[in-house]
Write a protein that holds these residues in place. Structure first.
Motif, PDB file in Angstrom:
ATOM      1  N   ASN A 148      32.410  26.020 -13.593  1.00 36.82           N
ATOM      2  CA  ASN A 148      33.049  25.126 -14.579  1.00 36.82           C
ATOM      3  C   ASN A 148      33.880  24.068 -13.870  1.00 36.82           C
ATOM      4  O   ASN A 148      33.977  22.924 -14.303  1.00 36.82           O
ATOM      5  N   THR A 203      33.580  27.625 -25.792  1.00 37.34           N
ATOM      6  CA  THR A 203      33.427  26.587 -24.767  1.00 37.34           C
ATOM      7  C   THR A 203      34.752  26.210 -24.099  1.00 37.34           C
ATOM      8  O   THR A 203      34.753  25.457 -23.134  1.00 37.34           O
ATOM      9  N   GLY A 222      27.340  28.802 -22.727  1.00 33.99           N
ATOM     10  CA  GLY A 222      27.600  28.781 -21.287  1.00 33.99           C
ATOM     11  C   GLY A 222      28.850  29.573 -20.916  1.00 33.99           C
ATOM     12  O   GLY A 222      29.255  30.484 -21.642  1.00 33.99           O
ATOM     13  N   GLY A 270      32.008  28.339 -20.488  1.00 31.01           N
ATOM     14  CA  GLY A 270      33.228  27.540 -20.689  1.00 31.01           C
ATOM     15  C   GLY A 270      34.487  28.343 -20.958  1.00 31.01           C
ATOM     16  O   GLY A 270      35.582  27.900 -20.652  1.00 31.01           O
ATOM     17  N   GLU A 285      37.860  19.111 -26.739  1.00 25.06           N
ATOM     18  CA  GLU A 285      37.868  20.519 -26.326  1.00 25.06           C
ATOM     19  C   GLU A 285      39.107  20.855 -25.488  1.00 25.06           C
ATOM     20  O   GLU A 285      39.935  21.626 -25.896  1.00 25.06           O
ATOM     21  N   MET A 291      31.646  15.937 -21.242  1.00 28.02           N
ATOM     22  CA  MET A 291      31.433  17.335 -21.595  1.00 28.02           C
ATOM     23  C   MET A 291      31.725  18.220 -20.390  1.00 28.02           C
ATOM     24  O   MET A 291      31.318  17.939 -19.280  1.00 28.02           O
ATOM     25  N   ASP A 314      33.020  17.907 -26.862  1.00 27.13           N
ATOM     26  CA  ASP A 314      32.006  18.964 -26.984  1.00 27.13           C
ATOM     27  C   ASP A 314      30.639  18.466 -26.486  1.00 27.13           C
ATOM     28  O   ASP A 314      30.325  17.277 -26.575  1.00 27.13           O
ATOM     29  N   GLY A 315      29.836  19.392 -26.012  1.00 28.99           N
ATOM     30  CA  GLY A 315      28.535  19.038 -25.443  1.00 28.99           C
ATOM     31  C   GLY A 315      27.524  18.514 -26.447  1.00 28.99           C
ATOM     32  O   GLY A 315      26.940  17.453 -26.250  1.00 28.99           O
ATOM     33  N   ALA A 346      31.681  21.968 -20.887  1.00 28.38           N
ATOM     34  CA  ALA A 346      30.935  23.210 -21.089  1.00 28.38           C
ATOM     35  C   ALA A 346      30.083  23.085 -22.345  1.00 28.38           C
ATOM     36  O   ALA A 346      30.451  22.375 -23.277  1.00 28.38           O
ATOM     37  N   PHE A 347      28.963  23.801 -22.368  1.00 24.42           N
ATOM     38  CA  PHE A 347      28.035  23.748 -23.504  1.00 24.42           C
ATOM     39  C   PHE A 347      28.052  25.106 -24.206  1.00 24.42           C
ATOM     40  O   PHE A 347      28.260  26.132 -23.551  1.00 24.42           O
ATOM     41  N   PRO A 348      27.834  25.146 -25.527  1.00 24.57           N
ATOM     42  CA  PRO A 348      27.786  26.444 -26.211  1.00 24.57           C
ATOM     43  C   PRO A 348      26.775  27.373 -25.536  1.00 24.57           C
ATOM     44  O   PRO A 348      25.685  26.936 -25.156  1.00 24.57           O
TER      45      PRO A 348
END
Ligand SMILES: Cc1ncc(COP(=O)(O)O)c(C=O)c1O
Length: 171
Positions: free
Chosen positions: A16, A70, A7, A9, A47, A1, A39-40, A3-5
């Motif tokens: 990053n 993201t 965040g 990204g 992604e 992962m 995805d996180g 980036a997380f929703p």
């Protein structure tokens, strides 16, 4: 992962990149060029690839992950979507499950995988290792979409082809 929703990204924030360096080194030590980020929340959906956006040709359709916050909304991604459509090939921005790529590779429905970004423009991906499975895309020749994109972008960039989209600025 990567980036997380919720965040950062979708931005070129230094954090990053710092957070991605170790995974990049581990991939390189294993003989790969880069990391394919998932995805996180679920680790199921593709992604980006390293510092590039990513495209897959599945069943003759180009698919690329959607801009959901993201991933970086790369300018090359945008141009590539336009150019692929101009080639008469359908482009779909949708979630791409890594399991789908495993299946498409086995059934030979995955004909190409490539990453796009300003630095390398279009970089073909030959093999993605996911656990103990290798997702393999056929070796690309001059007729591949990736290769045609690379030539087309180079022609537009150098003025050999008309810049019909107003992508170039005189400086
Ligand atoms: C994380 C990430 N994704 C994608 C890209 C590609 O973006 P662009 O096409 O604007 O160069 C970059 C470029 O720096 C990036 O850092």
């Amino acid at each position: 992962m990567r980036a997380f929703p919720g965040g950062t990204g979708a931005t070129k924030a230094a954090g990053n990149y710092a957070g991605s360096l170790l995974a990049g080194r581990v991939a390189q030590e294993a003989g790969f060029h880069s990391v394919l980020w998932l995805d996180g929340p679920t680790h199921r959906f593709v992604e980006e690839s390293g510092l590039m956006n990513v495209f897959f040709l599945v069943n003759g359709v180009a698919v690329t992950p959607p801009l959901c916050g993201t991933i970086l909304p790369g300018v090359t991604r945008d141009s590539v979507i336009t150019l692929i459509r101009e080639m008469g090939i359908e482009v779909t921005e949708r979630a791409v499950a890594v399991d789908e790529l495993v299946a498409a590779s086995k059934s030979k429905e995955l004909s190409e995988a490539f990453a796009v970004g300003t630095a390398a423009t279009v970089a073909p991906i030959q093999c993605i290792r996911y656990g103990d499975v290798d997702i393999v895309a056929p070796v690309q020749d001059e007729s591949s979409v990736a290769s045609r994109l690379l030539s087309r972008m180079e022609a537009i960039r150098t003025g050999a082809a008309a810049d019909t989209h107003g992508w170039l600025s005189r400086i």
